[in-house]
Write an enzyme that holds these catalytic residues in place. Sequence first.
Site, PDB file in Angstrom:
ATOM      1  N   GLU A   1      -6.782   4.759   7.896  1.00  0.00           N
ATOM      2  CA  GLU A   1      -6.539   6.174   7.586  1.00  0.00           C
ATOM      3  C   GLU A   1      -7.743   6.794   6.894  1.00  0.00           C
ATOM      4  OE1 GLU A   1      -2.837   5.506   5.546  1.00  0.00           O
ATOM      5  OE2 GLU A   1      -1.959   4.856   7.447  1.00  0.00           O
TER       6      GLU A   1
ATOM      7  N   GLU B   1      -5.253  -4.865  10.559  1.00  0.00           N
ATOM      8  CA  GLU B   1      -4.193  -3.885  10.772  1.00  0.00           C
ATOM      9  C   GLU B   1      -4.428  -3.133  12.086  1.00  0.00           C
ATOM     10  OE1 GLU B   1      -2.239  -2.674   6.769  1.00  0.00           O
ATOM     11  OE2 GLU B   1      -3.901  -1.328   7.165  1.00  0.00           O
TER      12      GLU B   1
ATOM     13  N   SER C   1       3.708  -2.360  10.134  1.00  0.00           N
ATOM     14  CA  SER C   1       5.163  -2.476  10.276  1.00  0.00           C
ATOM     15  C   SER C   1       5.707  -3.839   9.862  1.00  0.00           C
ATOM     16  CB  SER C   1       5.590  -2.118  11.707  1.00  0.00           C
ATOM     17  OG  SER C   1       5.227  -0.776  12.003  1.00  0.00           O
TER      18      SER C   1
ATOM     19  N   GLY D   1       2.883  -1.122   4.159  1.00  0.00           N
ATOM     20  CA  GLY D   1       3.048   0.274   3.788  1.00  0.00           C
ATOM     21  C   GLY D   1       4.503   0.576   3.484  1.00  0.00           C
ATOM     22  N   GLY D   2       5.205   1.113   4.476  1.00  0.00           N
ATOM     23  CA  GLY D   2       6.575   1.605   4.306  1.00  0.00           C
ATOM     24  C   GLY D   2       7.509   0.661   3.563  1.00  0.00           C
TER      25      GLY D   2
ATOM     26  N   GLY E   1       2.934   2.111  10.688  1.00  0.00           N
ATOM     27  CA  GLY E   1       3.937   3.164  10.514  1.00  0.00           C
ATOM     28  C   GLY E   1       4.688   3.523  11.781  1.00  0.00           C
TER      29      GLY E   1
ATOM     30  N   ASN F   1       0.878  -1.171   0.000  1.00  0.00           N
ATOM     31  CA  ASN F   1       0.000   0.000   0.000  1.00  0.00           C
ATOM     32  C   ASN F   1       0.913   1.219   0.000  1.00  0.00           C
ATOM     33  OD1 ASN F   1      -1.763   2.073   0.469  1.00  0.00           O
ATOM     34  ND2 ASN F   1      -2.356   1.428   2.532  1.00  0.00           N
ATOM     35  N   TRP F   2       1.019   1.845  -1.151  1.00  0.00           N
ATOM     36  CA  TRP F   2       1.946   2.976  -1.273  1.00  0.00           C
ATOM     37  C   TRP F   2       1.420   4.239  -0.594  1.00  0.00           C
ATOM     38  CZ3 TRP F   2       3.840   2.794  -7.100  1.00  0.00           C
ATOM     39  CH2 TRP F   2       4.801   1.773  -7.219  1.00  0.00           C
ATOM     40  N   LYS F   3       0.146   4.244  -0.227  1.00  0.00           N
ATOM     41  CA  LYS F   3      -0.453   5.447   0.370  1.00  0.00           C
ATOM     42  C   LYS F   3      -0.169   6.651  -0.550  1.00  0.00           C
ATOM     43  CE  LYS F   3      -0.088   3.165   4.785  1.00  0.00           C
ATOM     44  NZ  LYS F   3      -0.033   3.239   6.226  1.00  0.00           N
TER      45      LYS F   3
ATOM     46  N   HIS G   1      -9.547   1.262   4.971  1.00  0.00           N
ATOM     47  CA  HIS G   1      -8.263   1.433   5.667  1.00  0.00           C
ATOM     48  C   HIS G   1      -8.463   2.385   6.847  1.00  0.00           C
ATOM     49  CE1 HIS G   1      -4.118   2.484   6.506  1.00  0.00           C
ATOM     50  NE2 HIS G   1      -3.778   1.385   5.849  1.00  0.00           N
TER      51      HIS G   1
HETATM   52  O1  LIG Z   1      -1.194   0.751   6.821  1.00  0.00           O
HETATM   53  C1  LIG Z   1      -0.450  -0.132   6.432  1.00  0.00           C
HETATM   54  C2  LIG Z   1      -0.726  -0.837   5.171  1.00  0.00           C
HETATM   55  O2  LIG Z   1      -2.006  -0.590   4.725  1.00  0.00           O
HETATM   56  C3  LIG Z   1       0.758  -0.510   7.187  1.00  0.00           C
HETATM   57  O3  LIG Z   1       1.712   0.469   7.024  1.00  0.00           O
HETATM   58  P1  LIG Z   1       3.230   0.211   7.537  1.00  0.00           P
HETATM   59  O4  LIG Z   1       3.655  -1.104   6.923  1.00  0.00           O
HETATM   60  O5  LIG Z   1       4.003   1.373   7.040  1.00  0.00           O
HETATM   61  O6  LIG Z   1       3.153   0.104   9.026  1.00  0.00           O
END
Ligand SMILES: O=C(CO)COP(=O)(O)O
Length: 251
Positions: free
Chosen positions: A97, A167, A213, A234-235, A173, A9-11, A95
């Site tokens: 967010e 999640e 993470s 994500g990251g 993050g 997920n590149w956000k 999600h």
């Molecule tokens: O929200 C996430 C994936 O959708 C997780 O993000 P991180 O892997 O950066 O913690």
Amino acid sequence: MRKPIIAGNWKMFKTFDEAVKFTEAVREKVPSEEKVDAVICAPAIFLPTLVDIALETDLAIGAQNMHYENEGAFTGEISPSQLASINVDYVILGHSERREYFNETDEAVNKKVRAALTNGIVPIICCGETLEEREAQKTEEKVSSQVTAALKGFTPEEVNHMVIAYEPIWAIGTGKTATADDANAVCGKIREVVEGLYGKETAESIRIQYGGSVKPENIEELLSKEHIDGALVGGASLDQDSYLALLNKVQ
Ligand SMILES: O=C(CO)COP(=O)(O)O
């Protein structure tokens, strides 16, 4: 056996050039889709180009959100049929967010899941608790209610096409990962919820990812657990070597 699914997920990261370079670099290197479903969920503006670059490879492209209507006066939104018209395969829905910053409700998530299936897009349905909820022992209650609401009104066959992502919000993050056993316990609880709604067969076949993470260093242990069928990352999905390392950890 449930096939693992690793989705990046590149956000709201990467420029167009960076997105193109990444996708061109990884498309021939991702493991066979017989072994693992490899997905990149990119910003919407990049999707048509990335779908073209990934065409006829084992890399699938997904969106990070969509509206639940196929068309209408919804300025700034993107519809499920629009995503389907450019051959997007997956969409992340609900999600944390989006729930937190864009007021996405359980009801909207449920409508979006319906719209995704109608348009042949696989929904990755997110759920997860806050730190306060975890500390108040409310994790199971929270994820159960989110999953029950998202999965309302489907047939078992439809549920087979869905992916659920657990999640925990406090792990996103932050560098804090749930222990593999804790993550597995909650994913197992989610499977029980699905079983209660749609029966054992559906519960056994639906894929449940863990997210929060996830990195090449911890994915193996997470994937070794009974109820964890993949990761939403994500990251660690932003760097091509790290993304490929995650995929290559799948046994
Ligand atoms: O929200 C996430 C994936 O959708 C997780 O993000 P991180 O892997 O950066 O913690």
